[in-house]
Design a protein around this motif. Structure first.
Motif, PDB file in Angstrom:
ATOM      1  N   THR A  57      -2.127 -10.162  -0.154  1.00  0.00           N
ATOM      2  CA  THR A  57      -2.270  -9.362   1.059  1.00  0.00           C
ATOM      3  C   THR A  57      -1.983 -10.193   2.298  1.00  0.00           C
ATOM      4  O   THR A  57      -2.250 -11.399   2.316  1.00  0.00           O
ATOM      5  CB  THR A  57      -3.687  -8.753   1.164  1.00  0.00           C
ATOM      6  OG1 THR A  57      -3.798  -8.022   2.399  1.00  0.00           O
ATOM      7  CG2 THR A  57      -4.760  -9.835   1.139  1.00  0.00           C
ATOM      8  N   TYR A 117       0.805  -1.220   0.000  1.00  0.00           N
ATOM      9  CA  TYR A 117       0.000   0.000   0.000  1.00  0.00           C
ATOM     10  C   TYR A 117       0.836   1.267   0.000  1.00  0.00           C
ATOM     11  O   TYR A 117       0.349   2.331  -0.401  1.00  0.00           O
ATOM     12  CB  TYR A 117      -0.957   0.010   1.194  1.00  0.00           C
ATOM     13  CG  TYR A 117      -0.272   0.052   2.537  1.00  0.00           C
ATOM     14  CD1 TYR A 117       0.020   1.261   3.154  1.00  0.00           C
ATOM     15  CD2 TYR A 117       0.075  -1.123   3.185  1.00  0.00           C
ATOM     16  CE1 TYR A 117       0.658   1.298   4.381  1.00  0.00           C
ATOM     17  CE2 TYR A 117       0.708  -1.094   4.414  1.00  0.00           C
ATOM     18  CZ  TYR A 117       0.995   0.114   5.012  1.00  0.00           C
ATOM     19  OH  TYR A 117       1.643   0.134   6.222  1.00  0.00           O
ATOM     20  N   TRP A 118       2.127   1.198   0.442  1.00  0.00           N
ATOM     21  CA  TRP A 118       2.912   2.435   0.442  1.00  0.00           C
ATOM     22  C   TRP A 118       3.978   2.452  -0.648  1.00  0.00           C
ATOM     23  O   TRP A 118       4.463   3.523  -1.014  1.00  0.00           O
ATOM     24  CB  TRP A 118       3.536   2.708   1.814  1.00  0.00           C
ATOM     25  CG  TRP A 118       4.596   1.757   2.302  1.00  0.00           C
ATOM     26  CD1 TRP A 118       4.389   0.584   2.962  1.00  0.00           C
ATOM     27  CD2 TRP A 118       6.016   1.910   2.209  1.00  0.00           C
ATOM     28  NE1 TRP A 118       5.593  -0.017   3.282  1.00  0.00           N
ATOM     29  CE2 TRP A 118       6.611   0.780   2.838  1.00  0.00           C
ATOM     30  CE3 TRP A 118       6.852   2.888   1.667  1.00  0.00           C
ATOM     31  CZ2 TRP A 118       7.989   0.604   2.919  1.00  0.00           C
ATOM     32  CZ3 TRP A 118       8.238   2.703   1.752  1.00  0.00           C
ATOM     33  CH2 TRP A 118       8.786   1.576   2.377  1.00  0.00           C
ATOM     34  N   HIS A 147       3.094   0.992  -3.579  1.00  0.00           N
ATOM     35  CA  HIS A 147       2.169   1.092  -4.710  1.00  0.00           C
ATOM     36  C   HIS A 147       2.494   0.116  -5.839  1.00  0.00           C
ATOM     37  O   HIS A 147       2.423   0.457  -7.018  1.00  0.00           O
ATOM     38  CB  HIS A 147       2.121   2.535  -5.252  1.00  0.00           C
ATOM     39  CG  HIS A 147       1.880   3.558  -4.197  1.00  0.00           C
ATOM     40  ND1 HIS A 147       0.698   3.648  -3.481  1.00  0.00           N
ATOM     41  CD2 HIS A 147       2.683   4.535  -3.704  1.00  0.00           C
ATOM     42  CE1 HIS A 147       0.776   4.627  -2.615  1.00  0.00           C
ATOM     43  NE2 HIS A 147       1.971   5.185  -2.718  1.00  0.00           N
TER      44      HIS A 147
END
Length: 330
Positions: A309, A199-200, A202
């Protein structure tokens, strides 16, 4: 069919069930017996998003916390054997600037041996990567950060600091230090198991380190190593042949730990059927390696359970234990 092969088949069936149920994308199981016979078998997907690739016997995995035992512990113990460091000396013997603005604090008394055994008051989790991406600044920040002393728990900080010590001793970044035969600090994307859709950062991480703190530090002592099942079995076979009863990796430091490694306790990752002379370690990405010195065999379970995930019940804890019980069944 030999007993060893039948046990392997039973263990592989549990891995296959996890893949078929959709709990993990894929995995590789490897075993080497006391006579040096080895089996490696894979199934499932090495990647599912944004493209699909099959898992292979020679797929490279982000080994995560296996870095602690395969790389950092090995090199710290080698320095101790050579007399470069004293395991019972504080880290400040190599890192004199560690919390040097307060010479009486508890951090400056922490020893190499305590870090190897996770016997320090550092917190279990510390999101260092949220403080920036400058690796020099992050190292300096961690060395000067004031931690509240808590109970002794498993903490990556122990091995981050040991990694900093190795860098000082080598005079170079950890990623410039030889990772050992069969291992690397990254892997070709087409040959690697994918980890998380980060998520960071990307992007889906493939062949680059999954661990957030290790990524921000651009190499660290607690994570970052890549390898294949074959490389792990090579390492395990070598240790089974050379690590006698007095070896520090087999010497208990607590009810659960030796120097770097875990030892059997109720509910541990290696299952209940292994001998008391077994050591092992796992990695957050879904990896693990176990060495049973009494029976002379080793096994590795490598999965990409965090793909795409980590926020999903992969069942990895139960899977590891069941695989160990199958491999060690009488």
């Amino acid at each position: 069919m030999s007993k060893s092969s039948a046990r392997f088949d039973a263990a592989f069936s549990t891995l296959a069930a996890s893949v078929e149920s959709g709990r993990i994308p894929g995995g590789v199981l490897g075993h080497v017996d006391a006579d040096g016979n080895r089996i490696i078998r894979s199934l499932g997907a090495a990647q599912t998003v944004p493209l699909s690739r099959p898992m292979r016997d020679d797929t490279w995995f982000d080994l995560a916390s296996l870095t602690k035992v395969l790389f950092t512990t090995e090199r710290i113990l080698a320095h101790a054997e050579a007399g470069t460091i004293d395991l019972d000396a504080p880290l400040t013997s190599v890192l004199p600037d560690f919390r040097h603005y307060n010479p009486d604090n508890w951090e400056r008394k922490v020893t190499f041996r305590q870090c190897l055994g996770h016997q320090t008051p550092f917190p279990a989790v510390f999101p260092l990567y949220t403080y920036g991406r400058d690796p020099d600044l992050l190292r300096t920040f961690l060395l000067q950060h004031e931690f509240a002393a808590g109970p002794a728990v498993y903490s990556d900080i122990n091995f981050m600091l040991l990694g900093f010590a190795l860098e000082r001793l080598a005079g170079t970044w950890i990623r410039e230090i030889d990772p050992g035969a069969g291992f690397a600090w990254s892997a070709p994307a087409e040959a690697a198991a994918a980890t998380e859709d980060c998520y960071w950062r990307h992007r889906v991480l493939v062949g680059e380190v999954h661990d957030d703190n290790c990524s921000a530090l651009q190499g660290a002592g607690h994570a970052g190593l890549f390898g294949t099942a074959s490389a792990l079995l090579d390492f395990g076979q070598a240790k089974l042949a050379t690590a006698g009863p007095e070896a520090l990796i087999r010497t208990p430091l607590s009810g659960r730990r030796t120097h770097g490694w875990e030892r059997p306790y109720e509910g541990w990752s290696g299952g209940e059927a292994c001998s008391a002379a077994t050591i092992g370690h796992t990695g957050f990405t879904g990896t693990g390696l176990w060495l049973d010195f009494e029976r002379g065999h080793a096994w590795t379970l490598l999965t990409n359970r965090v793909h795409p995930t980590r926020h999903f019940d992969s069942g990895i804890v139960a899977l590891r234990r069941t695989v160990g019980d199958c491999i060690n069944a009488r």
